[in-house]
Each structure stands twice: as structure tokens, then as C-alpha cells.
Design a protein around this motif. Structure first.
Motif, PDB file in Angstrom:
ATOM      1  N   PHE A  56       0.809  -1.217   0.000  1.00 36.90           N
ATOM      2  CA  PHE A  56       0.000   0.000   0.000  1.00 36.90           C
ATOM      3  C   PHE A  56       0.846   1.274   0.000  1.00 36.90           C
ATOM      4  CE2 PHE A  56      -2.507  -3.353   2.062  1.00 36.90           C
ATOM      5  CZ  PHE A  56      -3.625  -3.357   1.236  1.00 36.90           C
ATOM      6  N   ASP A  57       2.143   1.146  -0.233  1.00 40.70           N
ATOM      7  CA  ASP A  57       3.032   2.302  -0.207  1.00 40.70           C
ATOM      8  C   ASP A  57       2.990   3.044  -1.538  1.00 40.70           C
ATOM      9  OD1 ASP A  57       3.821   1.598   2.349  1.00 40.70           O
ATOM     10  OD2 ASP A  57       5.540   0.431   1.657  1.00 40.70           O
ATOM     11  N   GLY A  58       3.015   4.378  -1.458  1.00 41.91           N
ATOM     12  CA  GLY A  58       3.026   5.200  -2.656  1.00 41.91           C
ATOM     13  C   GLY A  58       1.635   5.575  -3.108  1.00 41.91           C
ATOM     14  N   ASN A  59       1.592   6.598  -3.928  1.00 39.63           N
ATOM     15  CA  ASN A  59       0.320   7.060  -4.482  1.00 39.63           C
ATOM     16  C   ASN A  59       0.551   7.436  -5.949  1.00 39.63           C
ATOM     17  OD1 ASN A  59      -2.259   7.992  -4.889  1.00 39.63           O
ATOM     18  ND2 ASN A  59      -1.915   9.987  -3.923  1.00 39.63           N
ATOM     19  N   PRO A  60       0.207   6.500  -6.854  1.00 36.95           N
ATOM     20  CA  PRO A  60      -0.509   5.240  -6.668  1.00 36.95           C
ATOM     21  C   PRO A  60       0.403   4.125  -6.155  1.00 36.95           C
ATOM     22  CG  PRO A  60       0.007   5.552  -8.977  1.00 36.95           C
ATOM     23  CD  PRO A  60       0.454   6.803  -8.289  1.00 36.95           C
ATOM     24  N   SER A  61      -0.226   3.104  -5.564  1.00 36.14           N
ATOM     25  CA  SER A  61       0.487   1.980  -4.977  1.00 36.14           C
ATOM     26  C   SER A  61       0.306   0.725  -5.813  1.00 36.14           C
ATOM     27  CB  SER A  61      -0.039   1.728  -3.561  1.00 36.14           C
ATOM     28  OG  SER A  61      -1.394   1.290  -3.625  1.00 36.14           O
ATOM     29  N   ALA A  62       1.018  -0.336  -5.426  1.00 35.46           N
ATOM     30  CA  ALA A  62       0.826  -1.633  -6.078  1.00 35.46           C
ATOM     31  C   ALA A  62      -0.591  -2.132  -5.871  1.00 35.46           C
ATOM     32  CB  ALA A  62       1.844  -2.641  -5.538  1.00 35.46           C
ATOM     33  N   ALA A  63      -1.154  -1.847  -4.700  1.00 43.65           N
ATOM     34  CA  ALA A  63      -2.540  -2.244  -4.436  1.00 43.65           C
ATOM     35  C   ALA A  63      -3.503  -1.543  -5.387  1.00 43.65           C
ATOM     36  CB  ALA A  63      -2.912  -1.939  -2.987  1.00 43.65           C
ATOM     37  N   ASP A  64      -3.238  -0.272  -5.679  1.00 48.24           N
ATOM     38  CA  ASP A  64      -4.075   0.451  -6.648  1.00 48.24           C
ATOM     39  C   ASP A  64      -4.039  -0.243  -8.001  1.00 48.24           C
ATOM     40  OD1 ASP A  64      -4.804   2.502  -4.836  1.00 48.24           O
ATOM     41  OD2 ASP A  64      -2.943   3.581  -5.253  1.00 48.24           O
ATOM     42  N   LEU A  65      -2.855  -0.644  -8.415  1.00 44.76           N
ATOM     43  CA  LEU A  65      -2.711  -1.331  -9.703  1.00 44.76           C
ATOM     44  C   LEU A  65      -3.464  -2.659  -9.687  1.00 44.76           C
ATOM     45  CD1 LEU A  65      -1.062  -0.958 -12.427  1.00 44.76           C
ATOM     46  CD2 LEU A  65       0.544  -2.580 -11.430  1.00 44.76           C
ATOM     47  N   ALA A  66      -3.326  -3.416  -8.590  1.00 44.76           N
ATOM     48  CA  ALA A  66      -3.998  -4.710  -8.484  1.00 44.76           C
ATOM     49  C   ALA A  66      -5.507  -4.551  -8.579  1.00 44.76           C
ATOM     50  CB  ALA A  66      -3.611  -5.396  -7.172  1.00 44.76           C
TER      51      ALA A  66
END
Length: 449
Positions: free
Chosen positions: A102-112
């Protein structure tokens, strides 16, 4: 050009993430790619976020070029097009995340979530027991609706330790445990992983990691089992073709152990713009090949400073190229080599090419890291910065990069220096974000920034 004309394509896919950096994402991603490639499957690997080093390992493991995907730097349409194109020709797509899930904006979770990619959480379990299940549960449920594949315990002390970790994890989400083994650790240095092509035993390391992974539930999944992670990849909206702004231009690109930070997508874009690319090695070549422009990408000039500084033939060839008014675009490490001096982390000064007055000083800590964008008359290039050195120079600063609007705080950005036909910066641009602006870096200076 990415083909976006086809309809939705279904293909197994997984996003390899972790609760933090340093958990072993790259090793697991590469091992998984190598394992399935050895079994005859067509594997395509992507790296989330700006990263030059991990893709060397992924490409070696999969046997195919690796592209970066990022909702800000490359943009959603670009990501969608690349994933859909890969799905047309792959049995498995693997995306390595960046930092923590969940780190960053956008994050890896955002991509998923945006693309429905099931998340595989790699967790360094070397110093935990029951907390492993709690951490995996938290990663899965922290954000409602996150696609989930399961959790893999990494750096486990013993088979018994692995059994302890498995308790509390739903059987369908337990993907196994990898025992702690120094042989499965990919070597690192100050900017990240060592480049795979520099190690004679790189493939043996990947095979050892793949062999270890083969003993886990994750590694034992066959083509039928992978279908549980099948994703429908839809086509991106059509976009205008790239104009042939560099038609007839021959661009010499530095590429060797000192200059190796090159996005595959940047090479593709230059070719789509009509350029012919030729390669040269500043470490080994005494002169530039015949060319209209030069690209000095990033890399490790500080590790090869003595050899680079001693290559008087290449230095003089570059000087003649610039004197003829032919453009040079130098980014990060490429820029560092153009200055008078590089001072390494031990405080030793190394004479360099002297095409830009000033000096670069290496330091022990990061000087800059994060997304950046550069506004040029021809368009805005997105990209990033990542360096351990600082530059001191009186060369004219003709532009500065800026952080995106989503960044938590503004900064002064990276300087873009210009002296004659040379333009240089610590900024690493992503050429597909504005092919027109990218072309301007390799045209006569009145058409650039």
C-alpha cells in the motif's frame, strides 16, 4: 506500437507484493518466472513503478523483455494496452510490486485493484510465528475488494517453523514456505540489485531459486491450477500513431556496465519516432559511431570512473560531436560522466570527460528519490529521479522538473542543464509519456527545452 485493437483476453496473472521492501519480491518473481519458463510456458513479467535493475533479473528468468507499468508514470491506458498485448501471447503474467503493497500514491494495491490482479504477499517470516497469519490477513483485508492469491513465507528457519507459520492461514491462501538460504539472495549494491548480466552465475542463482520454489504449493501449480488466477484484460482506447519526428536520424546509445539504465519502452518509442539506434560502449570504444545524436543513459559511472576518465578517444569524439552542434541527451549517470570530476564515496576525485564544467560528489545516503515530470515546449515527460550524488556546476539551468500533484510535498525538482548541444539532468524520462517531447531531446537545441 502496442496493439490495442483486440477484444478482452483471459490469462492467468499475479501481482507479487510484500508488506515492505526487502522481503524478497524480486527473488520470488524471478524464481516463479524461471520455473514456468523451464516448463515450457510463455511468461511475461512487468515491474510496477520506475525500476531499471529488477527487470534485468526478470528478463533473464522469463526470456522476454520486461516493461514498467505505473498508474502515474506510464498511465492507465499504457498499462492496459501492455497487459492486454501480453495476455494475447502468454500463459502467465507476473507483475512485481514496488515497496510495500500500500506504499506510494498510486500503490501496487491500486494497480492490483484497477486491473483485477490477484495479490501474492511475500512475507519475510524469519522473526515471527503466529503473527505471520495476522499480517497476511491484514494485507488481504485492509482494503475491501482487493483481489487475493495468498501468502508465501520467505526466509523460514526450518520445516517446523513453516508449519507454525501455516497455522491460521486459510488452506487456499497458503502458498508455502521457502527456507532461509543465502544462495537464494540476489546480490545488491548502493542503487539496488546488481545487474544480472554482470554475474556469470546469474542463471544458476535463478535455477536454484526456482528449484526451491518448486517444492512449495505455489511452485507446484500447473497450467490448470493457474486458471484460478485468470484475469480478463480489456483493450485500451485507441490512440494517435507516433509521428515520425526522428525519421532519418541515427541515435547512438551508450550501453555497457557503466550505462545500463534504459527502459525498453524508451527504445521502442525512439524507433516508433523513426530513429535508427546504434550502440556504443564508453568503457571499450575509442570513438562514437556515425550518428546525428547521442543518448547517455543512467548507470554506474562512479564504479568505472577510472576507465571512463582514461578513455580520451571517446571523450574527444564526444567533444567533436558537440562542437558540430549535434545533440546529446545525458541523464543521471550519463550526465555525471560529462562533468569535470566525480568524487566517489571514499572521497577520491576522478577526472572525467570535462564537457560540462563542475563536479559530482557521491554520498552515503540518497540525494533524491521519487516521481518527477518535465514540461517542455513539445509536451510533458513523466519519469522519476533516484541518485546518491549531488552536482555543483555553473552551467545554465534552463528548466526544472516538478513532482506530480499527488506528491505529499513540493520540491525544487531536478535541474536541466544546457551547454551548447548538450542537455543533461538527473531526471529519468519515460519517453512514451510524450513522444513529441522525447523527440525534442534529440533534435537541434532550438527545438528542445
Amino acid at each position: 506500437m502496442i496493439d490495442t485493437a483486440s477484444a478482452a483476453v483471459r490469462c492467468p496473472a499475479i501481482l507479487v507484493a510484500a508488506p515492505a521492501s526487502g522481503q524478497g519480491k524480486t527473488t520470488i518473481t524471478s524464481a516463479l518466472a524461471r520455473l514456468h519458463a523451464r516448463q515450457g510456458r510463455r511468461v511475461r513479467v512487468f515491474k510496477c513503478g520506475p525500476d531499471f535493475l529488477d527487470p534485468f533479473w526478470h528478463q533473464l528468468a522469463s526470456g522476454h523483455p520486461v516493461y514498467q507499468i505505473d498508474l502515474w508514470m506510464t498511465g492507465e491506458a499504457d498499462v492496459r494496452a501492455r497487459l492486454q498485448a501480453a495476455a494475447q501471447d502468454a500463459d502467465l503474467i507476473i507483475v512485481e510490486g514496488v515497496m510495500g503493497l500500500f506504499d506510494g500514491n498510486p500503490s501496487a494495491a491500486d494497480l492490483a485493484q484497477r486491473f483485477g490482479l490477484p495479490v501474492l504477499a511475500v512475507i519475510d517470516a524469519s522473526a515471527m510465528a503466529g503473527t505471520f497469519a495476522a499480517l497476511a490477513f491484514g494485507l488481504q483485508h485492509y482494503r475491501p475488494g482487493l483481489p487475493w492469491a495468498g501468502a508465501l513465507a520467505n526466509r523460514v528457519a526450518s520445516a517446523g517453523h513453516g508449519k507454525m507459520l501455516e497455522q491460521g492461514v486459510a488452506p487456499e491462501h497458503w502458498l508455502g514456505a521457502l527456507l532461509r538460504n543465502p544462495a537464494l539472495t540476489l546480490p545488491e549494491r548502493h542503487l539496488g540489485l546488481t545487474v544480472a548480466t554482470e554475474l556469470e552465475d546469474a542463471m544458476e542463482r535463478l535455477d536454484a531459486a526456482a528449484d526451491a520454489l518448486a517444492a512449495t504449493p505455489l511452485g507446484q501449480m500447473d497450467a490448470a491450477a493457474l486458471q484460478r488466477w485468470a484475469v480478463d484484460f480489456t483493450a485500451a482506447p485507441a490512440h494517435d500513431p507516433v509521428p515520425p519526428l526522428l525519421a532519418g536520424q541515427r541515435i547512438a546509445v551508450a550501453r555497457d556496465a557503466a550505462f545500463c539504465f534504459i527502459y525498453q519502452a524508451n527504445l521502442d518509442t525512439l524507433r516508433e519516432l523513426g530513429a535508427e539506434l546504434v550502440w556504443f560502449s564508453p568503457l571499450n570504444d575509442a570513438a562514437l559511431p556515425p550518428c546525428d545524436a547521442v543518448w547517455l543513459p543512467g548507470g554506474y559511472p562512479e564504479l568505472h570512473a577510472e576507465r571512463l576518465g582514461a578513455n580520451a578517444g571517446l571523450r574527444d569524439s564526444l567533444r567533436a560531436h558537440v562542437a558540430a552542434g549535434k545533440p546529446v541527451w545525458a541523464e543521471c549517470g550519463g550526465m555525471m560522466a560529462l562533468f569535470d570530476t566525480i568524487v566517489d564515496q571514499q572521497g577520491i576525485a576522478h577526472p572525467m570527460w570535462g564537457l560540462l564544467p563542475g563536479r559530482v560528489t557521491l554520498q552515503q545516503r540518497l540525494a533524491a528519490l521519487g516521481p518527477q515530470q518535465l514540461e517542455l515546449p513539445a509536451g510533458t515527460l513523466r519519469g522519476h529521479t533516484f541518485h546518491y550524488s549531488t552536482a555543483a556546476s555553473e552551467v545554465a539551468v534552463v528548466a526544472r522538473t516538478a513532482r506530480p500533484a499527488t506528491a505529499p510535498a513540493p520540491d525544487k525538482g531536478e535541474s536541466v542543464y544546457r551547454l551548447g548541444a548538450i542537455q543533461a539532468s538527473y531526471f529519468h524520462p519515460w519517453f512514451p509519456s510524450s513522444p513529441e517531447a522525447a523527440a525534442s531531446l534529440f533534435l537541434a537545441q532550438e527545438a528542445s527545452c
